[in-house]
Motif scaffolding. Structure first.
Motif, PDB file in Angstrom:
ATOM      1  N   THR A  90      -9.251  -2.398  60.772  1.00 20.15           N
ATOM      2  CA  THR A  90      -8.849  -3.810  60.698  1.00 20.15           C
ATOM      3  C   THR A  90      -7.394  -3.949  60.275  1.00 20.15           C
ATOM      4  O   THR A  90      -6.621  -4.719  60.862  1.00 20.15           O
ATOM      5  N   GLY A  91      -7.009  -3.190  59.231  1.00 20.86           N
ATOM      6  CA  GLY A  91      -5.634  -3.268  58.751  1.00 20.86           C
ATOM      7  C   GLY A  91      -4.619  -2.880  59.805  1.00 20.86           C
ATOM      8  O   GLY A  91      -3.563  -3.524  59.934  1.00 20.86           O
ATOM      9  N   ALA A  92      -4.943  -1.842  60.583  1.00 18.04           N
ATOM     10  CA  ALA A  92      -4.010  -1.377  61.609  1.00 18.04           C
ATOM     11  C   ALA A  92      -3.790  -2.435  62.680  1.00 18.04           C
ATOM     12  O   ALA A  92      -2.658  -2.718  63.076  1.00 18.04           O
ATOM     13  N   PHE A  93      -4.871  -3.050  63.148  1.00 17.01           N
ATOM     14  CA  PHE A  93      -4.725  -4.029  64.218  1.00 17.01           C
ATOM     15  C   PHE A  93      -4.190  -5.364  63.720  1.00 17.01           C
ATOM     16  O   PHE A  93      -3.520  -6.082  64.478  1.00 17.01           O
ATOM     17  N   VAL A  94      -4.481  -5.708  62.474  1.00 19.43           N
ATOM     18  CA  VAL A  94      -3.857  -6.904  61.904  1.00 19.43           C
ATOM     19  C   VAL A  94      -2.349  -6.702  61.811  1.00 19.43           C
ATOM     20  O   VAL A  94      -1.559  -7.621  62.063  1.00 19.43           O
ATOM     21  N   ALA A  95      -1.933  -5.480  61.442  1.00 16.73           N
ATOM     22  CA  ALA A  95      -0.503  -5.180  61.378  1.00 16.73           C
ATOM     23  C   ALA A  95       0.139  -5.285  62.752  1.00 16.73           C
ATOM     24  O   ALA A  95       1.245  -5.833  62.898  1.00 16.73           O
ATOM     25  N   VAL A  96      -0.548  -4.778  63.771  1.00 18.59           N
ATOM     26  CA  VAL A  96      -0.028  -4.888  65.135  1.00 18.59           C
ATOM     27  C   VAL A  96       0.083  -6.349  65.538  1.00 18.59           C
ATOM     28  O   VAL A  96       1.076  -6.783  66.135  1.00 18.59           O
ATOM     29  N   ASP A  97      -0.936  -7.140  65.193  1.00 16.15           N
ATOM     30  CA  ASP A  97      -0.926  -8.555  65.530  1.00 16.15           C
ATOM     31  C   ASP A  97       0.200  -9.290  64.809  1.00 16.15           C
ATOM     32  O   ASP A  97       0.844 -10.173  65.380  1.00 16.15           O
ATOM     33  N   ALA A  98       0.450  -8.912  63.555  1.00 16.92           N
ATOM     34  CA  ALA A  98       1.526  -9.560  62.795  1.00 16.92           C
ATOM     35  C   ALA A  98       2.891  -9.238  63.398  1.00 16.92           C
ATOM     36  O   ALA A  98       3.773 -10.096  63.481  1.00 16.92           O
ATOM     37  N   VAL A  99       3.063  -7.994  63.823  1.00 14.75           N
ATOM     38  CA  VAL A  99       4.336  -7.600  64.439  1.00 14.75           C
ATOM     39  C   VAL A  99       4.528  -8.303  65.772  1.00 14.75           C
ATOM     40  O   VAL A  99       5.637  -8.709  66.138  1.00 14.75           O
ATOM     41  N   ASN A 100       3.404  -8.464  66.505  1.00 17.95           N
ATOM     42  CA  ASN A 100       3.488  -9.135  67.802  1.00 17.95           C
ATOM     43  C   ASN A 100       3.865 -10.607  67.659  1.00 17.95           C
ATOM     44  O   ASN A 100       4.400 -11.212  68.591  1.00 17.95           O
ATOM     45  N   ASP A 101       3.520 -11.196  66.508  1.00 19.73           N
ATOM     46  CA  ASP A 101       3.805 -12.612  66.272  1.00 19.73           C
ATOM     47  C   ASP A 101       3.158 -13.484  67.345  1.00 19.73           C
ATOM     48  O   ASP A 101       3.778 -14.360  67.941  1.00 19.73           O
ATOM     49  N   THR A 102       1.862 -13.247  67.594  1.00 27.50           N
ATOM     50  CA  THR A 102       1.152 -14.034  68.590  1.00 27.50           C
ATOM     51  C   THR A 102       0.750 -15.374  67.995  1.00 27.50           C
ATOM     52  O   THR A 102       0.912 -15.636  66.814  1.00 27.50           O
ATOM     53  N   VAL A 103       0.176 -16.237  68.838  1.00 24.67           N
ATOM     54  CA  VAL A 103      -0.165 -17.582  68.401  1.00 24.67           C
ATOM     55  C   VAL A 103      -1.541 -17.638  67.750  1.00 24.67           C
ATOM     56  O   VAL A 103      -2.019 -18.715  67.393  1.00 24.67           O
ATOM     57  N   SER A 104      -2.216 -16.508  67.595  1.00 29.47           N
ATOM     58  CA  SER A 104      -3.566 -16.509  67.039  1.00 29.47           C
ATOM     59  C   SER A 104      -3.536 -16.769  65.540  1.00 29.47           C
ATOM     60  O   SER A 104      -2.677 -16.267  64.821  1.00 29.47           O
ATOM     61  N   VAL A 105      -4.485 -17.561  65.085  1.00 25.72           N
ATOM     62  CA  VAL A 105      -4.628 -17.864  63.661  1.00 25.72           C
ATOM     63  C   VAL A 105      -6.110 -17.764  63.309  1.00 25.72           C
ATOM     64  O   VAL A 105      -6.944 -18.374  63.963  1.00 25.72           O
ATOM     65  N   MET A 106      -6.440 -17.001  62.279  1.00 20.61           N
ATOM     66  CA  MET A 106      -7.816 -16.835  61.846  1.00 20.61           C
ATOM     67  C   MET A 106      -8.034 -17.577  60.538  1.00 20.61           C
ATOM     68  O   MET A 106      -7.267 -17.413  59.589  1.00 20.61           O
ATOM     69  N   GLY A 107      -9.101 -18.385  60.499  1.00 19.01           N
ATOM     70  CA  GLY A 107      -9.443 -19.124  59.297  1.00 19.01           C
ATOM     71  C   GLY A 107     -10.466 -18.385  58.458  1.00 19.01           C
ATOM     72  O   GLY A 107     -10.867 -17.250  58.767  1.00 19.01           O
ATOM     73  N   PHE A 108     -10.930 -19.041  57.403  1.00 15.91           N
ATOM     74  CA  PHE A 108     -11.892 -18.429  56.490  1.00 15.91           C
ATOM     75  C   PHE A 108     -13.190 -18.084  57.210  1.00 15.91           C
ATOM     76  O   PHE A 108     -13.758 -17.008  57.006  1.00 15.91           O
ATOM     77  N   ALA A 109     -13.673 -18.996  58.064  1.00 14.89           N
ATOM     78  CA  ALA A 109     -14.916 -18.743  58.794  1.00 14.89           C
ATOM     79  C   ALA A 109     -14.784 -17.530  59.719  1.00 14.89           C
ATOM     80  O   ALA A 109     -15.728 -16.743  59.872  1.00 14.89           O
ATOM     81  N   ASP A 110     -13.602 -17.363  60.320  1.00 16.60           N
ATOM     82  CA  ASP A 110     -13.387 -16.205  61.199  1.00 16.60           C
ATOM     83  C   ASP A 110     -13.441 -14.901  60.414  1.00 16.60           C
ATOM     84  O   ASP A 110     -14.024 -13.915  60.865  1.00 16.60           O
ATOM     85  N   TRP A 111     -12.813 -14.892  59.247  1.00 18.51           N
ATOM     86  CA  TRP A 111     -12.819 -13.680  58.427  1.00 18.51           C
ATOM     87  C   TRP A 111     -14.221 -13.368  57.897  1.00 18.51           C
ATOM     88  O   TRP A 111     -14.601 -12.206  57.785  1.00 18.51           O
ATOM     89  N   MET A 112     -14.989 -14.402  57.581  1.00 17.27           N
ATOM     90  CA  MET A 112     -16.364 -14.177  57.136  1.00 17.27           C
ATOM     91  C   MET A 112     -17.205 -13.600  58.272  1.00 17.27           C
ATOM     92  O   MET A 112     -18.032 -12.703  58.054  1.00 17.27           O
ATOM     93  N   SER A 113     -16.996 -14.104  59.487  1.00 15.35           N
ATOM     94  CA  SER A 113     -17.701 -13.554  60.643  1.00 15.35           C
ATOM     95  C   SER A 113     -17.327 -12.093  60.860  1.00 15.35           C
ATOM     96  O   SER A 113     -18.181 -11.255  61.167  1.00 15.35           O
ATOM     97  N   LEU A 114     -16.043 -11.791  60.686  1.00 16.31           N
ATOM     98  CA  LEU A 114     -15.584 -10.402  60.817  1.00 16.31           C
ATOM     99  C   LEU A 114     -16.235  -9.517  59.762  1.00 16.31           C
ATOM    100  O   LEU A 114     -16.671  -8.393  60.057  1.00 16.31           O
ATOM    101  N   LEU A 115     -16.320 -10.011  58.529  1.00 14.05           N
ATOM    102  CA  LEU A 115     -16.912  -9.221  57.446  1.00 14.05           C
ATOM    103  C   LEU A 115     -18.393  -8.952  57.705  1.00 14.05           C
ATOM    104  O   LEU A 115     -18.876  -7.822  57.510  1.00 14.05           O
ATOM    105  N   ILE A 116     -19.107  -9.970  58.170  1.00 11.98           N
ATOM    106  CA  ILE A 116     -20.533  -9.789  58.463  1.00 11.98           C
ATOM    107  C   ILE A 116     -20.728  -8.803  59.604  1.00 11.98           C
ATOM    108  O   ILE A 116     -21.635  -7.956  59.586  1.00 11.98           O
TER     109      ILE A 116
END
Length: 333
Positions: free
Chosen positions: A180-206
């Motif tokens: 997760t950390g590696a791809f979040v870092a790639v996404d941050a560097v890419n500076d894409t328009v995607s935004v994840m909210g609390f519900a998205d992160w909870m879904s990812l955790l589950i």
């Protein structure tokens, strides 16, 4: 029991096959991260604006198709002649500006597919580790030597099983965190328009918890089959035969003959999909129309993640019961 668990835990992570497996999955993570990094790009304002307009137009068509499909499926409306609808009116995700960008990497859009890949890697790795962990002990005579020190066969086998599953669970947590950390870092560097909210992160955790539990189930399956067969190759042979003959064979067979794949509900891959994706449609008929009239779509059977968890747990429990029964019988014979 505690000294046994400590000894088995140390043995698990000192084995060469464990170290090789860890290196392989870490290498896979590095290659995938590097590959997505190569697609790095920052969309311009004009490109984002164009993607937004395309998404709005596509969303109108998407909503219209879904509404028509659901109406036909419920029998309240008749579809145009020659129109076929997907099973369960599944048209995929609703178009967004992010999905209309044809380049770059979006973690918010692609993390479910990434976690499915991680689930396959970890489950296969767990199966191999669980099978080799006990299979080598039987084939090399190490199990017999251990039973001279601790003659309680059920306790010894349970200690090995707990150590193997706990070790794979730890590897899964560390791997998914790094993944997760590696791809979040790639996404941050890419500076894409995607935004994840609390519900998205909870879904990812589950989902991550489901992946870890699935990896542990794979470990238990490999462990049980190898224990009953007294050899690592037994588990590997059974696993490969099941995938090639039953899973792949059934898919090819129903693709050739056409029609509804009624074997889906009897394949573990279908229940694994339901476990990871929260639901899965095993059998359904598509809505179709001819000159004489229309036949509405009908879902024959679908499964939830709760049902999938029960099915997978039952399969694991049956095989483990066979492994422990086999162990006790060897004690009396």
């Amino acid at each position: 029991m505690t000294p046994l668990l400590r000894a088995e835990w140390s043995r698990l992570f000192s084995r060469r096959v464990t170290l090789v497996t860890l290196v392989l999955i870490a290498t896979l993570l590095a290659f995938l991260t590097f590959g997505f990094t190569l697609t790095r790009s920052s969309p311009t304002a004009d490109e984002i604006s164009t993607a937004g307009k395309r998404a709005e137009a596509a969303a109108v068509i998407y909503d219209r198709n879904v509404a028509l499909c659901e109406a036909v499926q419920s029998g309240t409306e008749t579809a145009p002649p020659g129109v076929n609808f997907p099973r369960g009116c599944d048209y995929g995700a609703r178009p967004t500006a992010d999905s209309m960008l044809d380049f770059g990497f979006s973690f918010a859009r692609q993390w479910p597919a990434l976690f499915t890949t991680a689930a396959i890697v970890l489950t296969v790795a767990g199966f191999v580790l669980g099978a080799s962990f006990v299979g080598v002990e039987w084939s090399s005579g190490g199990m017999l030597n251990l039973l001279l020190w601790a003659p309680r066969r059920g306790t010894v086998l349970a200690g090995k099983l707990i150590a193997a599953c706990a070790g794979v669970a730890l590897v899964s947590v560390v791997y998914l965190t790094a993944w997760t950390g590696a791809f979040v870092a790639v996404d941050a560097v890419n500076d894409t328009v995607s935004v994840m909210g609390f519900a998205d992160w909870m879904s990812l955790l589950i989902t991550a918890v489901r992946v870890a539990l699935l990896a542990m189930a794979g470990t238990a399956l490999g462990f049980a089959i190898a224990s009953m067969g007294r050899h690592t190759s037994t588990a590997l042979g059974v696993g490969i035969a099941y995938l090639l003959v039953y899973e792949l064979g059934a898919i090819i067979l129903f693709q050739v003959i056409g029609g509804v794949d009624y074997s889906a509900k009897y394949r573990l891959s279908s229940w694994v999909s339901a476990w990871l994706n929260k639901s899965h449609t095993f059998e359904s008929t598509s809505a179709s129309c001819t000159d004489t009239g229309c036949t509405p779509a009908e879902t024959v059977l679908s499964g939830s993640w709760q049902q999938a968890g029960l099915v997978l747990a039952l399969v694991v429990a049956v095989l483990l019961a066979g492994a422990f029964t086999s162990m006790r019988r060897r004690d009396t014979n």
